[in-house]
Design a protein around this motif. Structure first.
Motif, PDB file in Angstrom:
ATOM      1  N   TYR A 255       0.809  -1.209   0.000  1.00  0.00           N
ATOM      2  CA  TYR A 255       0.000   0.000   0.000  1.00  0.00           C
ATOM      3  C   TYR A 255       0.853   1.274   0.000  1.00  0.00           C
ATOM      4  N   LEU A 256       2.179   1.133  -0.014  1.00  0.00           N
ATOM      5  CA  LEU A 256       3.073   2.281  -0.049  1.00  0.00           C
ATOM      6  C   LEU A 256       3.554   2.515  -1.467  1.00  0.00           C
ATOM      7  N   ASP A 257       3.673   3.796  -1.855  1.00  0.00           N
ATOM      8  CA  ASP A 257       4.194   4.088  -3.181  1.00  0.00           C
ATOM      9  C   ASP A 257       5.719   4.013  -3.161  1.00  0.00           C
ATOM     10  N   HIS A 258       6.328   4.234  -4.321  1.00  0.00           N
ATOM     11  CA  HIS A 258       7.776   4.063  -4.456  1.00  0.00           C
ATOM     12  C   HIS A 258       8.540   4.997  -3.526  1.00  0.00           C
ATOM     13  N   GLY A 259       8.124   6.252  -3.449  1.00  0.00           N
ATOM     14  CA  GLY A 259       8.814   7.209  -2.601  1.00  0.00           C
ATOM     15  C   GLY A 259       8.727   6.849  -1.133  1.00  0.00           C
ATOM     16  N   GLN A 260       7.579   6.365  -0.697  1.00  0.00           N
ATOM     17  CA  GLN A 260       7.415   5.968   0.700  1.00  0.00           C
ATOM     18  C   GLN A 260       8.268   4.750   1.035  1.00  0.00           C
ATOM     19  N   LEU A 261       8.369   3.821   0.095  1.00  0.00           N
ATOM     20  CA  LEU A 261       9.221   2.652   0.319  1.00  0.00           C
ATOM     21  C   LEU A 261      10.691   3.057   0.454  1.00  0.00           C
ATOM     22  N   ILE A 262      11.118   4.017  -0.380  1.00  0.00           N
ATOM     23  CA  ILE A 262      12.502   4.488  -0.300  1.00  0.00           C
ATOM     24  C   ILE A 262      12.733   5.202   1.027  1.00  0.00           C
ATOM     25  N   ALA A 296      13.946  16.752   2.587  1.00  0.00           N
ATOM     26  CA  ALA A 296      12.917  16.663   1.551  1.00  0.00           C
ATOM     27  C   ALA A 296      13.510  17.077   0.207  1.00  0.00           C
ATOM     28  N   CYS A 297      13.296  16.258  -0.800  1.00  0.00           N
ATOM     29  CA  CYS A 297      13.809  16.544  -2.142  1.00  0.00           C
ATOM     30  C   CYS A 297      13.031  17.720  -2.738  1.00  0.00           C
ATOM     31  N   PRO A 298      13.711  18.693  -3.342  1.00  0.00           N
ATOM     32  CA  PRO A 298      12.991  19.823  -3.944  1.00  0.00           C
ATOM     33  C   PRO A 298      12.144  19.430  -5.147  1.00  0.00           C
ATOM     34  N   GLU A 299      12.388  18.261  -5.722  1.00  0.00           N
ATOM     35  CA  GLU A 299      11.626  17.821  -6.895  1.00  0.00           C
ATOM     36  C   GLU A 299      10.438  16.943  -6.500  1.00  0.00           C
ATOM     37  N   CYS A 300      10.709  15.812  -5.853  1.00  0.00           N
ATOM     38  CA  CYS A 300       9.635  14.851  -5.550  1.00  0.00           C
ATOM     39  C   CYS A 300       9.038  15.032  -4.158  1.00  0.00           C
ATOM     40  N   LYS A 301       9.685  15.857  -3.304  1.00  0.00           N
ATOM     41  CA  LYS A 301       9.198  16.190  -1.969  1.00  0.00           C
ATOM     42  C   LYS A 301       9.336  15.055  -0.946  1.00  0.00           C
ATOM     43  N   TYR A 302       9.808  13.895  -1.348  1.00  0.00           N
ATOM     44  CA  TYR A 302      10.027  12.824  -0.387  1.00  0.00           C
ATOM     45  C   TYR A 302      11.330  13.084   0.389  1.00  0.00           C
ATOM     46  N   HIS A 303      11.394  12.572   1.619  1.00  0.00           N
ATOM     47  CA  HIS A 303      12.578  12.760   2.446  1.00  0.00           C
ATOM     48  C   HIS A 303      13.637  11.714   2.082  1.00  0.00           C
ATOM     49  N   THR A 304      14.150  11.872   0.888  1.00  0.00           N
ATOM     50  CA  THR A 304      15.149  10.932   0.354  1.00  0.00           C
ATOM     51  C   THR A 304      16.327  11.687  -0.241  1.00  0.00           C
ATOM     52  N   TYR A 305      16.513  12.935   0.171  1.00  0.00           N
ATOM     53  CA  TYR A 305      17.539  13.818  -0.378  1.00  0.00           C
ATOM     54  C   TYR A 305      18.761  13.750   0.520  1.00  0.00           C
ATOM     55  N   GLU A 306      19.837  13.149   0.007  1.00  0.00           N
ATOM     56  CA  GLU A 306      21.046  12.926   0.792  1.00  0.00           C
ATOM     57  C   GLU A 306      22.149  13.864   0.331  1.00  0.00           C
ATOM     58  N   THR A 307      22.907  14.391   1.287  1.00  0.00           N
ATOM     59  CA  THR A 307      23.990  15.325   0.981  1.00  0.00           C
ATOM     60  C   THR A 307      25.326  14.731   1.409  1.00  0.00           C
ATOM     61  N   HIS A 327      24.300  16.836  -3.639  1.00  0.00           N
ATOM     62  CA  HIS A 327      22.972  16.384  -3.244  1.00  0.00           C
ATOM     63  C   HIS A 327      22.463  15.357  -4.259  1.00  0.00           C
ATOM     64  N   ALA A 328      21.822  14.319  -3.767  1.00  0.00           N
ATOM     65  CA  ALA A 328      21.257  13.285  -4.635  1.00  0.00           C
ATOM     66  C   ALA A 328      20.017  12.705  -3.988  1.00  0.00           C
ATOM     67  N   CYS A 329      18.959  12.570  -4.765  1.00  0.00           N
ATOM     68  CA  CYS A 329      17.713  12.006  -4.271  1.00  0.00           C
ATOM     69  C   CYS A 329      17.684  10.515  -4.565  1.00  0.00           C
ATOM     70  N   LYS A 330      17.442   9.715  -3.549  1.00  0.00           N
ATOM     71  CA  LYS A 330      17.381   8.269  -3.705  1.00  0.00           C
ATOM     72  C   LYS A 330      16.094   7.815  -4.391  1.00  0.00           C
ATOM     73  N   ASN A 331      15.123   8.722  -4.479  1.00  0.00           N
ATOM     74  CA  ASN A 331      13.840   8.348  -5.073  1.00  0.00           C
ATOM     75  C   ASN A 331      13.752   8.722  -6.553  1.00  0.00           C
ATOM     76  N   CYS A 332      13.855  10.020  -6.847  1.00  0.00           N
ATOM     77  CA  CYS A 332      13.660  10.476  -8.230  1.00  0.00           C
ATOM     78  C   CYS A 332      14.958  10.682  -8.987  1.00  0.00           C
ATOM     79  N   GLY A 333      16.101  10.623  -8.308  1.00  0.00           N
ATOM     80  CA  GLY A 333      17.381  10.763  -8.990  1.00  0.00           C
ATOM     81  C   GLY A 333      17.829  12.202  -9.190  1.00  0.00           C
ATOM     82  N   HIS A 334      17.097  13.169  -8.657  1.00  0.00           N
ATOM     83  CA  HIS A 334      17.497  14.573  -8.797  1.00  0.00           C
ATOM     84  C   HIS A 334      18.832  14.809  -8.115  1.00  0.00           C
ATOM     85  N   THR A 335      19.737  15.554  -8.786  1.00  0.00           N
ATOM     86  CA  THR A 335      21.055  15.853  -8.222  1.00  0.00           C
ATOM     87  C   THR A 335      21.330  17.352  -8.301  1.00  0.00           C
TER      88      THR A 335
END
Length: 377
Positions: A255-262, A296-307, A327-335
């Motif tokens: 019941y969790l989406d991809h971002g929540q699982l990450i 929180a990632c500035p693109e997908c808003k999930y808390h998967t933004y690592e520095t 900076h790199a997002c583990k969910n959407c790949g934004h860097t």
């Protein structure tokens, strides 16, 4: 031969110039937490400082926490033990007569940690320091919870590492007893309970520091107990009003989406899923983890933004330094990449004149003979 020597000297000159830009060890700007690696949030640093300040105020015990990126940022040292001993003695941590100082040093890029002890501690306390590192610090570090590990290690070191006189006082507490007559026993229907209350009150009066710690632990346990109740309390379905059931970890993932699982994978959030068997309504609630290093990632808003922080040029007492933040997002790949300025290293004398509050601006002149323990993760 003369030409060869000239060439050899010229070859070593750049390295010598670089070494001159480096300090043998950092200069402290506080006697509490010196976060040179910039890995602690303000909230985490405040919690650690509260423990350190309480030990100074109530027990006269000086302990400091130091984080650095790497020992390579300073003049060469054979290992973290020799580096921490040099740092300990240069700062003069602890009381000069008792030599009871404590140093918790974390080299985050080297993945090394050490608890250094003042010369007043017996050798058996090295084993206590080793157990604290292995049981309190390393497990948290391996899970990426650096602030949690530092806080737990600080608390354990202050409570479990003892001077000989402290260990003797703890091991043999004098006990007093006053026999009661039969008539007195009749007038005191619950003597054991009264005695226990008296002992508790006496403990609070004679040991205000430990009483404060006990009260704080009780408050924290109550807070987390209430928080756990809030997370697991029964919930009603907003559609039919019937009670829903909370799903287990294996069932809730569907019941969790991809971002929540990450978010759960990187331990920035923990999700709870409630399911209504009557109308199949699903409620998903997320709970942020304390001291998470993911924003929180500035693109997908999930808390998967690592520095990731890389020091390009270390700061010295003469100039600022430069660090690169990747900076790199583990969910959407934004860097994203940016650079930031590292403030100049402040001399301890200048920090003495600018410090404020109840904490002292300098250490007590203690020394270490190299005691303590190290660990890596």
């Amino acid at each position: 031969m003369g030409r060869f020597l000239i060439v050899l000297v010229m070859a070593f000159l750049p390295g010598l110039g670089f070494a001159q830009d480096k300090l043998p060890y950092p200069q402290h700007y506080t006697v509490l937490t010196n976060d040179f690696a910039d890995i602690l949030s303000p909230e985490a640093e405040a919690l650690i400082n509260a423990e350190l300040q309480a030990a100074r105020d109530h027990r006269g015990r000086e302990m400091t926490v130091v984080t650095i990126r790497s020992r390579d940022d300073y003049l060469p040292s054979s290992d973290i033990a020799s580096f921490s001993k040099t740092l300990f003695n240069a700062w003069g941590i602890g009381n000069a007569e008792r030599n009871d100082g404590l140093l918790l040093l974390v080299a985050i890029d080297d993945r090394e940690v050490r608890i250094a002890l003042g010369a007043g501690y017996p050798a058996r306390q090295d084993g206590v320091a080793a157990r604290i590192i292995q049981s309190e610090i390393i497990p948290a570090f391996k899970e990426g919870r650096v602030a949690d590990g530092i806080l737990a290690g600080t608390r354990a070191a202050l409570s479990r590492i003892k001077l000989p006189e402290e260990a003797a006082a703890t091991g043999s507490q004098p006990q007093s007893s006053s026999p009661l007559t039969p008539r007195a026993l009749e007038q005191a229907p619950e003597p054991r309970v009264v005695g226990l209350v008296d002992r508790i009150l006496a403990f609070f009066e004679s040991s205000p520091f430990f009483a404060t710690i006990l009260a704080a632990v009780t408050a924290v346990a109550g807070f987390f107990g209430f928080q756990g109740f809030q997370r697991n309390r029964p919930r009603k379905c907003p559609q039919c009003g019937k009670m829903m059931m909370r799903l287990g970890d294996a069932q809730e993932d569907q019941y969790l989406d991809h971002g929540q699982l990450i978010e759960e994978q990187v331990k920035s959030k923990d999700y709870g899923v409630w399911f209504c068997p009557r109308d199949e309504h699903v409620t998903v609630i997320g709970y942020p983890k304390w001291f998470s290093k993911h924003a929180a990632c500035p693109e997908c808003k999930y808390h998967t933004y690592e520095t990731t922080r890389t020091v390009l040029s270390p700061a010295t007492t003469a100039s600022t330094g430069i660090a690169q933040l990747d900076h790199a997002c583990k969910n959407c790949g934004h860097t994203a990449t940016e650079t930031t300025t590292i403030p100049r290293v402040t001399q301890s004398s200048s920090s003495s004149s600018s410090s404020s509050g109840s904490s002292s601006s300098s250490f007590g002149g203690g020394s270490s003979s190299g005691g303590g323990s190290s660990g890596s993760w």
